[in-house]
Design a protein around this motif. Structure first.
Motif, PDB file in Angstrom:
ATOM      1  N   ALA A 186      24.531  34.721  41.291  1.00 30.20           N
ATOM      2  CA  ALA A 186      25.458  34.882  42.417  1.00 30.20           C
ATOM      3  C   ALA A 186      26.736  34.114  42.128  1.00 30.20           C
ATOM      4  CB  ALA A 186      24.825  34.371  43.710  1.00 30.20           C
ATOM      5  N   TYR A 187      27.879  34.735  42.428  1.00 32.80           N
ATOM      6  CA  TYR A 187      29.182  34.099  42.264  1.00 32.80           C
ATOM      7  C   TYR A 187      29.905  34.058  43.598  1.00 32.80           C
ATOM      8  CZ  TYR A 187      28.716  34.968  37.198  1.00 32.80           C
ATOM      9  OH  TYR A 187      28.307  34.997  35.886  1.00 32.80           O
ATOM     10  N   GLU A 188      30.481  32.900  43.941  1.00 35.51           N
ATOM     11  CA  GLU A 188      31.294  32.819  45.151  1.00 35.51           C
ATOM     12  C   GLU A 188      32.772  32.623  44.830  1.00 35.51           C
ATOM     13  OE1 GLU A 188      31.315  28.760  47.176  1.00 35.51           O
ATOM     14  OE2 GLU A 188      29.276  28.843  46.350  1.00 35.51           O
ATOM     15  N   ASP A 189      33.081  32.218  43.599  1.00 32.61           N
ATOM     16  CA  ASP A 189      34.462  32.026  43.168  1.00 32.61           C
ATOM     17  C   ASP A 189      35.042  33.361  42.707  1.00 32.61           C
ATOM     18  OD1 ASP A 189      36.662  30.016  42.123  1.00 32.61           O
ATOM     19  OD2 ASP A 189      36.266  31.444  40.493  1.00 32.61           O
ATOM     20  N   ASN A 190      36.192  33.760  43.270  1.00 33.24           N
ATOM     21  CA  ASN A 190      36.708  35.087  42.959  1.00 33.24           C
ATOM     22  C   ASN A 190      37.144  35.236  41.513  1.00 33.24           C
ATOM     23  OD1 ASN A 190      39.495  37.055  43.207  1.00 33.24           O
ATOM     24  ND2 ASN A 190      37.532  37.842  43.917  1.00 33.24           N
ATOM     25  N   LEU A 191      37.632  34.170  40.887  1.00 33.91           N
ATOM     26  CA  LEU A 191      38.022  34.278  39.483  1.00 33.91           C
ATOM     27  C   LEU A 191      36.800  34.579  38.609  1.00 33.91           C
ATOM     28  CD1 LEU A 191      40.651  31.402  39.131  1.00 33.91           C
ATOM     29  CD2 LEU A 191      41.044  33.848  39.506  1.00 33.91           C
TER      30      LEU A 191
END
Length: 281
Positions: A158-163
């Motif tokens: 899971a990724y929460e950082d948009n970059l």
């Protein structure tokens, strides 16, 4: 507002519908917590008449009507949730929120398209890699989804950082499934990342508002139920409950699809935790 609409429609209702309306208008607070059967009994009508009246008011059923009614009863604007008023005591807001969540889950039961759920589970089952993207209030839900799905045999992150999301989307391929979680589906960064994921060949699943730009950019769209709650102003509560329920549904569907082969794998994971807990007394 649903109460205003109900009052305006009184003269246009049938005798049975008018009795239902009068019961609700006499005690809207009680109606929020009531079941279909309880309203029908008080109005001396059949249960289906309740649904008929709700549909006539633009709702898809009694659960959606109750959610709108709870929102309507907030006399003063609350930036916590529409379901409560700033003057509510603990007993009132506890019951209002529980009723709103119950109504939202009933709404979800009726609105979820089973073929869409099956398509999402099928896509997850075929994926060689699952990535879950959620920002802001959806980031914790994305983490919960990872916790549910990573144990089922497919590498999941899971990724929460948009970059990081952008880079992961650009690096995806036809063997990747990217699950987007967004309350509104209108965040520019999220929409752009979804387009990037599609260009990379990934299968894009979105749990979001069905009529949003994110939904338009996705292969499979599952309603988040956000149409019941203004998540641009209020803290998303019922919407969050609905999305967490959808995650549980997808994880359960995937586990069942992979059974009985996945059972030994899950058993090993469970046993790895046995020595991490104190014994019960």
């Amino acid at each position: 507002m649903i109460l205003t609409r109900l009052r305006h429609e009184l003269d246009n209702l049938s005798k049975s519908e008018r009795r239902i309306a009068e019961v609700i208008l006499a005690d809207p607070e009680a109606a929020v917590h009531a079941t279909t059967a309880e309203i029908a009994r008080k109005a001396e009508v059949s249960d289906p008449m309740i649904s008929r009246l709700c549909r006539g008011l633009g709702c898809k059923g009694f659960p959606e009507f109750k959610v709108q009614l709870a929102q309507n009863l907030a006399k003063n604007t609350s930036y916590v949730t529409r379901s409560v008023s700033v003057n509510d005591n603990a007993d009132t807001y506890v019951n209002k929120l529980i009723s709103a969540n119950q109504g939202a889950l009933e709404y979800l039961r009726k609105e979820l398209d089973i073929s869409t759920i099956e398509a999402a589970v099928e896509a997850l089952d075929k994926a060689k890699r699952i990535e879950i993207f959620g920002m802001g209030g959806c980031s914790s839900i994305a983490q919960d989804a990872q916790h549910k799905l990573f144990r089922l045999g497919t590498p999941t992150i899971a990724y929460e950082d948009n970059l990081k999301q952008r880079m992961a989307a650009a690096a995806a391929d036809e063997h990747s499934v990217i699950l987007f979680i967004s309350f509104t589906g209108r965040t520019h960064a999220t929409i752009e990342t979804a387009h990037t994921a599609k260009l990379s060949g990934a299968k894009v699943i979105a749990i979001t508002e069905p009529n949003s730009p994110l939904a338009a950019a996705s292969d499979i769209v599952i309603t988040s139920g956000s149409e019941l709650e203004d998540t641009t102003i209020y803290v998303p509560m019922t919407t969050r409950i609905m999305i967490l329920t959808i995650i549980d549904i997808l994880a359960t569907g995937l586990a069942l699809k992979r059974s009985p082969g996945i059972d030994e794998h899950l058993k090993k994971i469970k046993e790895s935790l046995d020595n991490t807990k104190a014994e019960r007394k």
